[in-house]
Write an enzyme that holds these catalytic residues in place. Structure first.
Site, short mmCIF file in Angstrom:
data_model
loop_
_atom_site.label_atom_id
_atom_site.label_comp_id
_atom_site.label_asym_id
_atom_site.label_seq_id
_atom_site.Cartn_x
_atom_site.Cartn_y
_atom_site.Cartn_z
N HIS A 21 0.88 -1.17 0.00
CA HIS A 21 0.00 0.00 0.00
C HIS A 21 0.91 1.22 0.00
CE1 HIS A 21 -2.96 -2.94 2.00
NE2 HIS A 21 -3.29 -2.81 0.72
N GLU A 24 1.51 3.70 3.07
CA GLU A 24 1.93 3.17 4.38
C GLU A 24 3.45 3.22 4.40
OE1 GLU A 24 -0.05 -0.62 4.89
OE2 GLU A 24 -2.03 0.29 4.53
N HIS A 116 3.32 -3.29 6.74
CA HIS A 116 2.14 -2.41 6.65
C HIS A 116 2.06 -1.48 7.86
CE1 HIS A 116 -0.03 -4.39 3.29
NE2 HIS A 116 0.69 -5.44 3.67
N GLU A 178 1.92 -5.45 10.81
CA GLU A 178 1.15 -4.20 10.90
C GLU A 178 1.67 -3.44 12.12
OE1 GLU A 178 -1.41 -2.73 9.31
OE2 GLU A 178 -2.24 -4.31 8.03
#
EC number: 3.5.1.15
Length: 313
Positions: A21, A24, A116, A178
């Site tokens: 992404h 990010e 992420h 994450e």
């Protein structure tokens, strides 16, 4: 599918993905640094490849160009004929599958770490796709122990009807990382430091495993996804209530039946129904408004792993 590494084969090929992404930025920043100077991620006997997954989205600092790269890596998309009207991310998934896969094959990379950020208050989170993978459970246990007292959570995305098709799933062992909370398009030093440490501990574990260290049986607590919860909406699909202040930033904290979830502009509170305590994750994640997801309900589960040791020694 259980990992072949339970049998103790040494790990050889690892990739670290950043920019799946494009907004990010922690993964983008780290991977670009490692492409310039990879000293800190190299370990003897390992091939570790840093890689920018969605360069067009990174350049524009946007999540994606045509569609979400982290949702299209299924066999159907990977097998599509190349054509002009194929979405950019589907073409990119095919390229990545060619470089690091093919998915579900013996030739694929052993492990892919996909980096992420989340806008949710999830701290350090490891994403697990297979509850039977002893090698990954052992590695996650090692990372959690090494990071302590800083908490590190494990989010298990095994679910009969929720299909993820993550880009890291082209590897034998996919690992999502994450770290949050961090706004999109922003870098924070504390989040950067935490992600960097997670990768360091993961690579240290793999190196020790390859060197013949035995890891005794272990258990970890994980949060298994059970359901995605959407915002309340009207007939035309507009959101009519927002995350309640009591739930905001309370990722991984128990949410009991009768606790507030949402509040409307006129002050009406919407409560959690049912009779089960759940543990919310991705609470009010910015990128999930388009996915109609206000938060995901999880349940706490303990996973056990057998002792593992590389057969190489």
């Amino acid at each position: 599918m259980t990992s072949p590494h339970i049998t103790g084969e040494p790990i050889k090929k690892i990739a670290i993905f950043g920019g799946t992404h494009g907004n990010e930025l922690t993964g983008v920043f780290l991977v670009k640094h490692w492409l310039e100077n990879d000293t800190e991620i190299q370990r003897s006997g390992l091939e570790v490849k840093p890689f920018i997954t969605n360069p067009r989205a990174v350049k524009k600092c946007t999540r994606y160009i045509d569609c979400d790269l982290n949702r299209v890596c299924d066999l159907e998309n990977l097998g599509k004929e190349t054509s002009e009207d194929l979405p950019y991310e589907v073409k990119r998934a095919q390229e990545i599958n060619h470089l690091f896969g093919p998915k579900n094959s013996e030739d694929s990379y052993d492990i892919i770490f996909d980096l992420h950020n989340t806008t949710s208050n999830m701290g350090c989170t490891l994403i697990l796709e297979d509850s039977r993978n002893d090698f990954l459970i052992q590695m996650f246990h090692y990372i959690k122990t090494s990071l302590a007292p800083l908490p590190c959570y494990v989010y298990l995305i095994e679910h009969p009807s929720l299909k993820y098709a993550t880009i890291s799933s082209v590897a034998k062992c996919p690992v999502g990382i994450e770290v949050g909370p961090q706004p999109q398009g922003v870098l924070r030093a504390d989040i950067l430091d935490q992600m960097r440490k997670m990768i360091k501990h993961a690579l240290d574990f793999i190196y020790q495993f390859n060197e013949g260290k035995e890891f005794p049986p272990c258990a970890i607590e994980v949060y298994k996804v059970v359901e995605k919860v959407d915002y309340p909406r009207n007939e035309s699909g507009e959101i009519t209530a927002v995350i309640h202040p009591n739930l905001q930033d309370q990722d991984w904290k128990p949410l009991h039946p009768g606790d507030p979830m949402f509040v409307t502009l006129d002050g009406k509170t919407i409560l959690l129904g049912g009779d089960c305590t759940v543990y919310p994750a991705f609470v009010n994640e910015a990128a999930y408004y388009e996915k109609k997801e206000a938060f995901s309900k999880t349940t706490k589960v303990t996973l056990n792993a057998k002792s593992i040791r590389s057969s190489f020694h």
